[in-house]
Design an enzyme around this catalytic site. Structure first.
Site, PDB file in Angstrom:
ATOM      1  N   CYS A 194      47.206  41.913  34.298  1.00 13.21           N
ATOM      2  CA  CYS A 194      46.241  40.830  34.748  1.00 13.21           C
ATOM      3  C   CYS A 194      46.688  39.416  35.222  1.00 13.21           C
ATOM      4  O   CYS A 194      47.369  38.829  34.338  1.00 13.21           O
ATOM      5  CB  CYS A 194      45.318  40.599  33.257  1.00 13.21           C
ATOM      6  SG  CYS A 194      43.737  39.805  33.373  1.00 13.21           S
ATOM      7  N   CYS A 251      32.502  32.395  29.496  1.00 11.75           N
ATOM      8  CA  CYS A 251      33.517  32.606  29.729  1.00 11.75           C
ATOM      9  C   CYS A 251      34.390  31.369  29.316  1.00 11.75           C
ATOM     10  O   CYS A 251      34.134  30.322  29.712  1.00 11.75           O
ATOM     11  CB  CYS A 251      34.052  32.945  31.061  1.00 11.75           C
ATOM     12  SG  CYS A 251      35.376  32.881  31.628  1.00 11.75           S
ATOM     13  N   CYS A 280      38.684  27.159  36.162  1.00 14.03           N
ATOM     14  CA  CYS A 280      37.689  27.783  37.275  1.00 14.03           C
ATOM     15  C   CYS A 280      36.530  26.943  37.449  1.00 14.03           C
ATOM     16  O   CYS A 280      36.203  26.241  36.350  1.00 14.03           O
ATOM     17  CB  CYS A 280      37.228  29.109  36.520  1.00 14.03           C
ATOM     18  SG  CYS A 280      36.243  30.094  37.774  1.00 14.03           S
ATOM     19  N   GLU A 340      47.718  32.197  31.872  1.00 10.21           N
ATOM     20  CA  GLU A 340      48.312  33.475  31.218  1.00 10.21           C
ATOM     21  C   GLU A 340      48.190  34.600  32.188  1.00 10.21           C
ATOM     22  O   GLU A 340      47.335  34.798  33.075  1.00 10.21           O
ATOM     23  CB  GLU A 340      47.684  33.586  30.183  1.00 10.21           C
ATOM     24  CG  GLU A 340      47.758  32.250  28.976  1.00 10.21           C
ATOM     25  CD  GLU A 340      47.630  32.587  27.695  1.00 10.21           C
ATOM     26  OE1 GLU A 340      47.959  31.877  26.769  1.00 10.21           O
ATOM     27  OE2 GLU A 340      46.807  33.396  27.351  1.00 10.21           O
ATOM     28  N   HIS A 365      27.242  41.218  34.832  1.00 10.13           N
ATOM     29  CA  HIS A 365      26.843  40.639  33.506  1.00 10.13           C
ATOM     30  C   HIS A 365      25.343  40.476  33.247  1.00 10.13           C
ATOM     31  O   HIS A 365      24.894  40.500  32.170  1.00 10.13           O
ATOM     32  CB  HIS A 365      27.518  39.396  33.227  1.00 10.13           C
ATOM     33  CG  HIS A 365      28.935  39.724  33.597  1.00 10.13           C
ATOM     34  ND1 HIS A 365      29.667  40.300  32.845  1.00 10.13           N
ATOM     35  CD2 HIS A 365      29.653  38.469  34.234  1.00 10.13           C
ATOM     36  CE1 HIS A 365      31.079  39.862  33.248  1.00 10.13           C
ATOM     37  NE2 HIS A 365      30.754  38.945  34.208  1.00 10.13           N
ATOM     38  N   CYS A 378      30.892  30.065  34.155  1.00 12.52           N
ATOM     39  CA  CYS A 378      29.981  31.180  33.689  1.00 12.52           C
ATOM     40  C   CYS A 378      29.774  30.663  32.004  1.00 12.52           C
ATOM     41  O   CYS A 378      31.046  30.303  31.435  1.00 12.52           O
ATOM     42  CB  CYS A 378      30.504  32.525  33.743  1.00 12.52           C
ATOM     43  SG  CYS A 378      30.735  32.922  35.513  1.00 12.52           S
ATOM     44  N   SER A 405      38.511  40.774  41.382  1.00  8.95           N
ATOM     45  CA  SER A 405      37.172  40.760  40.831  1.00  8.95           C
ATOM     46  C   SER A 405      36.794  39.398  40.843  1.00  8.95           C
ATOM     47  O   SER A 405      37.641  38.469  40.946  1.00  8.95           O
ATOM     48  CB  SER A 405      37.776  40.600  39.242  1.00  8.95           C
ATOM     49  OG  SER A 405      36.741  40.354  38.221  1.00  8.95           O
ATOM     50  N   CYS A 408      40.602  40.299  25.088  1.00  8.28           N
ATOM     51  CA  CYS A 408      39.191  39.639  25.948  1.00  8.28           C
ATOM     52  C   CYS A 408      38.806  38.552  25.101  1.00  8.28           C
ATOM     53  O   CYS A 408      38.515  38.806  23.885  1.00  8.28           O
ATOM     54  CB  CYS A 408      38.144  40.730  25.859  1.00  8.28           C
ATOM     55  SG  CYS A 408      37.313  40.839  27.384  1.00  8.28           S
ATOM     56  N   GLY A 443      40.415  32.228  36.546  1.00 10.43           N
ATOM     57  CA  GLY A 443      40.015  31.624  37.811  1.00 10.43           C
ATOM     58  C   GLY A 443      39.193  32.542  38.553  1.00 10.43           C
ATOM     59  O   GLY A 443      38.980  33.855  38.369  1.00 10.43           O
TER      60      GLY A 443
HETATM   61  N1  SAH Z   1      36.308  35.033  38.304  1.00  6.59           N
HETATM   62  C1  SAH Z   1      36.432  36.458  38.431  1.00  6.59           C
HETATM   63  C2  SAH Z   1      37.891  36.938  37.780  1.00  6.59           C
HETATM   64  C3  SAH Z   1      38.003  36.491  36.339  1.00  6.59           C
HETATM   65  S1  SAH Z   1      37.784  37.893  35.486  1.00  6.59           S
HETATM   66  C4  SAH Z   1      35.407  37.209  37.976  1.00  6.59           C
HETATM   67  O1  SAH Z   1      34.451  36.579  37.367  1.00  6.59           O
HETATM   68  O2  SAH Z   1      35.354  38.407  37.974  1.00  6.59           O
HETATM   69  C5  SAH Z   1      36.507  37.548  34.439  1.00  6.59           C
HETATM   70  C6  SAH Z   1      36.304  38.798  33.754  1.00  6.59           C
HETATM   71  O3  SAH Z   1      36.494  38.580  32.141  1.00  6.59           O
HETATM   72  C7  SAH Z   1      34.662  38.994  33.644  1.00  6.59           C
HETATM   73  O4  SAH Z   1      34.342  40.025  34.447  1.00  6.59           O
HETATM   74  C8  SAH Z   1      34.403  39.392  32.285  1.00  6.59           C
HETATM   75  O5  SAH Z   1      34.267  40.701  31.989  1.00  6.59           O
HETATM   76  C9  SAH Z   1      35.530  38.952  31.382  1.00  6.59           C
HETATM   77  N2  SAH Z   1      35.175  37.943  30.258  1.00  6.59           N
HETATM   78  C10 SAH Z   1      35.106  36.556  30.799  1.00  6.59           C
HETATM   79  N3  SAH Z   1      34.824  36.085  29.415  1.00  6.59           N
HETATM   80  C11 SAH Z   1      34.599  37.085  28.339  1.00  6.59           C
HETATM   81  C12 SAH Z   1      34.283  37.100  27.156  1.00  6.59           C
HETATM   82  N4  SAH Z   1      34.237  36.096  26.464  1.00  6.59           N
HETATM   83  N5  SAH Z   1      34.328  38.267  26.483  1.00  6.59           N
HETATM   84  C13 SAH Z   1      34.637  39.326  27.205  1.00  6.59           C
HETATM   85  N6  SAH Z   1      35.005  39.334  28.411  1.00  6.59           N
HETATM   86  C14 SAH Z   1      35.202  38.170  28.871  1.00  6.59           C
END
Ligand code: SAH
Length: 377
Positions: A108, A122, A115, A95, A225, A119, A201, A344, A169
């Site tokens: 974005c 995520c 990925c 997406e 985080h 994490c 990022s 988000c 990713g």
């Molecule tokens: N892998 C890279 C690029 C992905 S962006 C990275 O980790 O930076 C990932 C971003 O999405 C994270 O910085 C976080 O801010 C956001 N993110 C992921 N899961 C989320 C969630 N459940 N709620 C809010 N933000 C989230």
């Protein structure tokens, strides 16, 4: 679209394209012409390229193609946020989200199908990993977004003023292709975005941050985080390999390679009772004090079975105030595009998990726009 035996020119950098033309016995300046047609005029075929001879067009039609991934759907939310579901070769979907704000449009972009970093908060991580996107599939997302506004004339091109590699990713785990795509984002004969408006990022793949600083000049965001290793090991498992001290050192080295006053964006997704307590704020303030950075606080967006909740607004405010008082420039993020599942925590790609971590298709996430007024450091 189906993969063919023809060479896809869409993801090639100027240098790669010039050597392609040399290989097929043509002058390298053809690369500039074709680049402009693909990325500035949105050409779908070589037949549109009127400043290229008929014979060369015939040759290109036989040997090459301009193939972007297929748009499955486009949704537009009331606040103007647009979301595309894009099918890539092999059938999985990623997406892309465009968030307009004033005269800015932040796109974005995804870098992988799924990925591998897993994490804990995520949903992309929960979907497992399928494969890296090609450079054409990455830059194709930018082209698709711009083209959705009509002809790629200069006015329409301004709908995408910023790109953040914050879709699905880990971009640094797909290094070469992400570098090629980001090169095209900044290339004058392609999208011509300034290096300040193109952001990668990362969850903190330290050696790749160093490598990035050696080959490309883009802005950097780091998904931190957590302010200490114990908690970060839990939330961002790659921390076990590259702990916070190493990551902070890499950030300093990265900034040292940029010859301007840019800062690192530190991302902090906030989860209730996990990383939102006053002690976390104090630790974070101490950690960030010496790093030229701005802190972006993102309230967690829940997804099914995540196990986390979003903190109360008061807890977020309190955290922000502590950071402000410590002199750390801090921004928040407003939720955008919720009703089209583009906010988000809501981006849902379709990932056939090759790691077999899960077979479930859990919606993924992302939200990108810093909104509150930054305070001075
Ligand atoms: N892998 C890279 C690029 C992905 S962006 C990275 O980790 O930076 C990932 C971003 O999405 C994270 O910085 C976080 O801010 C956001 N993110 C992921 N899961 C989320 C969630 N459940 N709620 C809010 N933000 C989230």
């Amino acid at each position: 679209m189906k993969a063919t035996s023809r060479t896809n020119l869409l993801g090639m950098t100027p240098v790669q394209l010039a050597s392609y033309f040399e290989e097929i016995g043509e002058k390298p300046f053809r690369a500039t012409q074709v680049l402009k047609w693909m990325h500035q005029h949105g050409a779908e075929s070589f037949d549109e390229m009127t400043n290229i001879s008929k014979t060369l067009r015939v040759k290109l039609n036989e040997q090459a193609e301009i193939r972007e991934p297929e748009v499955v759907s486009q949704d537009i939310s009331k606040d103007g946020t647009r979301k595309w579901v894009i099918r890539v070769d092999g059938g999985s979907c990623v997406e892309t989200v465009l968030i307009p704000e004033g005269n800015r449009g932040t796109l974005c972009v995804s870098s992988q199908v799924g990925c591998s970093l897993n994490c804990s908060f995520c949903s992309t991580g929960k979907q497992g990993f399928n494969r890296n996107l090609s450079a054409a599939e990455i830059i194709g997302q930018v082209r698709i977004a711009i083209k959705s506004f009509g002809a790629m004339d200069p006015a329409n091109k301004r709908v995408v003023t910023n790109v953040v590699m914050m879709g699905m990713g880990e971009p640094l785990m797909n290094f070469e292709r992400v570098v090629s795509a980001m090169t095209l984002m900044m290339e004058d004969n392609a999208y011509g975005l300034s290096k300040r408006r193109v952001t990668l990022s990362t969850a903190g793949v330290v050696p790749a941050i160093d490598k990035l600083g050696d080959v490309l000049d883009v802005s950097l965001a780091v998904s931190l985080h957590a302010p200490n290793d114990k908690l970060r090991d839990e939330l961002v498992p790659v921390n076990k390999k590259y702990p916070i001290k190493e990551l902070m050192d890499a950030c300093h080295r990265y900034l040292g390679k940029l010859n301007d006053k840019r800062v690192i964006t530190i991302e902090y997704t906030m989860m209730e009772g996990v990383n939102d307590l006053p002690e976390h704020a104090h630790q974070l303030a101490k950690l960030l004090k010496t790093l030229p950075c701005k802190l972006n606080i993102i309230p967690f967006n829940p997804f099914p079975n995540s196990g986390y909740t979003r903190p109360k607004a008061a807890a977020i405010e309190h955290f922000k105030n502590t950071m402000h008082k410590a002199g750390i420039r801090t921004t928040g993020r407003r939720t955008r595009g919720e009703e089209i599942d583009a906010a988000c925590g809501q981006l849902g790609g379709i990932v056939e998990d090759r790691t077999k971590r899960t077979s479930k298709l859990i919606p993924l996430v992302q939200e990108i726009i810093p909104t509150t007024t930054p305070t001075a450091r």
